[in-house]
Write an enzyme that holds these catalytic residues in place. Structure first.
Site, PDB file in Angstrom:
ATOM      1  N   HIS A 127      52.957  23.199  45.810  1.00 47.81           N
ATOM      2  CA  HIS A 127      51.967  23.950  46.602  1.00 47.81           C
ATOM      3  C   HIS A 127      52.540  25.210  47.242  1.00 47.81           C
ATOM      4  CE1 HIS A 127      48.703  21.161  46.219  1.00 47.81           C
ATOM      5  NE2 HIS A 127      49.448  20.156  46.645  1.00 47.81           N
ATOM      6  N   ASP A 164      47.225  16.342  40.101  1.00 42.90           N
ATOM      7  CA  ASP A 164      47.280  15.851  41.468  1.00 42.90           C
ATOM      8  C   ASP A 164      45.854  15.493  41.866  1.00 42.90           C
ATOM      9  OD1 ASP A 164      48.216  15.249  43.971  1.00 42.90           O
ATOM     10  OD2 ASP A 164      49.051  17.218  44.402  1.00 42.90           O
ATOM     11  N   HIS A 166      44.150  17.126  43.795  1.00 43.31           N
ATOM     12  CA  HIS A 166      43.459  18.369  44.112  1.00 43.31           C
ATOM     13  C   HIS A 166      43.966  19.461  43.175  1.00 43.31           C
ATOM     14  CE1 HIS A 166      46.839  17.745  47.054  1.00 43.31           C
ATOM     15  NE2 HIS A 166      47.316  18.456  46.057  1.00 43.31           N
TER      16      HIS A 166
HETATM   17 ZN   LIG Z   1      49.655  18.168  45.911  1.00 48.50          ZN
END
Ligand SMILES: [Zn+2]
Length: 175
Positions: A127, A164, A166
């Protein structure tokens, strides 16, 4: 039979949450215990992270962010601006070591030492953006490994499949 590399390092357990948090060293402990209990460890090729290199990390991250992150760890800050992303005093060095683990796994595949590699590294790294850690991630291990292969091994196009709960934002935001 395919040769599968397994990257991990005991120091990955030193990035410890200062409060209750889902991203904990227990993740890697559980993976390692499972591999040993099932005997799968015997069929894996152990791979160690290469020496962490700020040059490799700087292909992806803003130098000001790296200094800010290092200072925040040294100062004993508990989180980054993104408050879901915790730190302790070890975290900067361990984050470099995690990126180095992803690099080692990718390099072992590209040079033919193994056919594929599993990198059990942390802090996690999908991320983090160019100048911002977030989503439990301090550095973008994935993007750092991809840029390393491009710079050192002349690989042109790399597909990053980010699976994942998201949408993965990091490699795009860090390149
Ligand atoms: Zn993640």
């Amino acid at each position: 039979m395919k040769r599968v590399g397994y990257v991990t390092h005991p120091d990955y357990l030193l990035h410890v949450p200062p409060f209750e948090h889902p991203e904990s060293p227990d993740r890697l402990v559980a993976i390692d215990e499972h591999l040993r209990r099932t005997g799968l460890i015997e069929s894996l090729v152990p791979l160690a992270p290469v020496e962490p290199s700020e040059e490799d990390v700087a292909r992806v991250h803003d130098p000001d962010y790296l200094r800010r992150l290092e200072l925040a760890c040294r100062r004993g800050d508990l989180t980054l601006e993104s408050e879901d992303t915790y730190l302790n005093k070890n975290s900067y060095g361990i984050a470099l070591l995690a990126a180095a683990g992803a690099v080692a796994g990718a390099e072992a595949v590209v040079t033919g030492k193994v056919d594929r590699a599993f990198c059990a590294v942390r802090p996690p790294g999908h991320h983090a953006a160019r100048a911002e850690g977030m989503g439990f991630c301090l550095l973008n291990n994935t993007a750092i490994a991809a840029r390393y292969l491009q710079a050192r091994h002349g690989v042109s196009r790399i597909l990053i499949v980010d699976w994942d709960v998201h949408h993965g934002n990091g490699p795009r935001a860090s390149s």
